[in-house]
Scaffold this motif. Structure first.
Motif, mmCIF file in Angstrom:
data_model
loop_
_atom_site.group_PDB
_atom_site.id
_atom_site.type_symbol
_atom_site.label_atom_id
_atom_site.label_comp_id
_atom_site.label_asym_id
_atom_site.label_seq_id
_atom_site.Cartn_x
_atom_site.Cartn_y
_atom_site.Cartn_z
ATOM 1 N N LEU A 136 0.787 -1.305 0.177
ATOM 2 C CA LEU A 136 -0.277 0.206 -0.059
ATOM 3 C C LEU A 136 1.071 0.940 -0.635
ATOM 4 N N ALA A 137 0.306 2.359 -0.445
ATOM 5 C CA ALA A 137 1.069 3.959 -0.723
ATOM 6 C C ALA A 137 0.954 4.228 1.006
ATOM 7 N N VAL A 138 2.337 4.230 1.602
ATOM 8 C CA VAL A 138 2.203 5.316 2.991
ATOM 9 C C VAL A 138 3.324 5.848 3.007
ATOM 10 N N ASP A 139 4.418 6.461 3.896
ATOM 11 C CA ASP A 139 4.523 7.221 3.808
ATOM 12 C C ASP A 139 6.188 6.139 4.495
ATOM 13 N N GLN A 140 7.479 7.141 4.501
ATOM 14 C CA GLN A 140 8.270 6.186 4.227
ATOM 15 C C GLN A 140 7.746 5.777 5.865
ATOM 16 N N ALA A 141 7.709 6.743 6.739
ATOM 17 C CA ALA A 141 7.868 6.197 8.562
ATOM 18 C C ALA A 141 6.856 5.041 8.795
ATOM 19 N N THR A 142 6.187 5.064 7.762
ATOM 20 C CA THR A 142 5.571 3.706 8.714
ATOM 21 C C THR A 142 5.582 2.200 8.149
ATOM 22 N N ARG A 143 6.400 2.407 6.293
ATOM 23 C CA ARG A 143 6.564 1.793 6.261
ATOM 24 C C ARG A 143 8.108 1.213 7.163
#
Length: 346
Positions: A136-143
């Motif tokens: 899913l397209a999430v921000d880098q911090a979430t990944r």
């Protein structure tokens, strides 16, 4: 947002400022926005649509008025009040109403939501030993956070643990909420449906589908406050104070009995900022969190209440006698209104 959604946020008993509703959705936390959000019982809307542009509700508001469902009020800011036709239109079909929403402003919803959705996808793909898929397209911090969580808890039993945890929480929610939430999840060979697809499938509005999704995210995050919950490392840290750190620091100093002017000097902030912090805390925290008796002495309460209308929405500081305006500043006036609201006085 559609006219049916805006109707749910309006009242026939109270004129409501359209810009306040817009700013709540956008997460604009001015004291004025928070105060009227409190008076409208709409504080749960905070941050729910950060990408809503300024004026993003204007078109739907004009549609509501054009249909005769609401009327504009006379005020320097646009106000709307439902007509009898609007009440009928609002109530003509069942509309999803979230239950207890008091916890919503206490959760960093956008962070919790991204973490939860990505964790579910990663776990689902892991269960089927899939090494190549589009996350899913999430921000880098979430990944990075989800990656750390996954490698900490990775185990053949993980998919079953996550499934059991989600099933236990969804079982506590209305069946439609659980069904909408499940259909929106992304996993192995299952692209999650969009809110519009969910709206079409379940004969609801896109905003209703989103509210159901938020309800489920908050419920899962609440369950994950248990340190033994498999998602605890991901979601427990997303709970937050509903007031800013600066306001928390100001309130902590005030609670020691320090006079407000001295609080400003000690914290190197303006006296007006101290008062804004206290109003924010008063709006967002329980009545026991502030020393109201000290901040609004009995003499001030009696003098102001004797001069003010019974209904808080009718209070106007500039309508007070000049003598009272000289004795009591706007901060005292607004803090009293908040206290009265918290005590159940309309």
């Amino acid at each position: 947002m559609e006219p049916a959604d805006l109707l749910q946020l309006l009242s026939d008993q109270q004129a409501r400022r359209l810009r306040v509703i817009e700013n709540l959705l956008r997460g604009r936390r001015t004291v004025s926005t928070l105060y009227w959000g409190l008076r409208y019982d709409l504080l749960y809307l905070l941050d729910l649509n950060k990408h809503l542009p300024r004026g993003g509700l204007d078109a739907v508001a004009h549609t509501v008025v054009a249909n005769g469902w609401a009327q504009w009020g006379s005020d320097e800011q646009p106000q709307l009040r439902l007509t009898s036709a609007g009440v009928h239109a609002r109530d003509q079909r069942p509309y999803y109403q979230p239950g207890d929403v008091t916890a919503w402003p206490l959760l960093d919803l956008n962070v919790a939501r991204q973490r939860l959705l990505l964790a579910i996808q990663v776990t689902s793909e892991y269960a089927h030993q899939t090494n190549r898929y589009y996350p899913l397209a999430v921000d880098q911090a979430t990944r990075q956070t989800v990656r750390r969580w996954f490698y900490q808890v990775r185990d053949p039993a993980l998919p079953a643990q996550v499934a059991a945890a989600l099933t236990a929480t969804l079982a506590t929610l209305p069946p439609t909420v659980a069904a909408v939430t499940t259909a929106g999840l992304t996993g192995y060979q299952q692209p999650g449906q969009t809110t519009q697809q969910l709206a079409d499938q379940f004969a609801i509005t896109s905003w209703e589908a989103y509210l159901m999704h938020v309800t489920a995210v908050v419920a899962v995050a609440q369950a994950a406050r248990d340190p033994h919950h498999v998602l605890a490392p991901l979601l427990a840290p997303t709970w937050q104070s509903p007031v800013t750190r600066s306001a928390q620091a100001t309130l902590a100093t005030v609670m020691t009995g320090t006079p407000l002017d001295r609080v400003a000097a000690e914290r190197h902030i303006k006296p007006s900022t101290v008062r804004e912090h206290l109003l924010e805390a008063a709006i967002m925290l329980p009545p026991t969190a502030l020393p109201y008796d000290r901040l609004i002495p009995a003499a001030a309460r009696q003098a102001l209440l004797a001069a003010l209308p019974q209904t808080i929405d009718d209070w106007e500081y500039t309508a007070l006698p000049a003598e009272l305006q000289e004795r009591y500043d706007f901060f005292t006036f607004r803090l009293l209104a908040i206290w009265q609201h918290k005590r159940g006085v309309d």
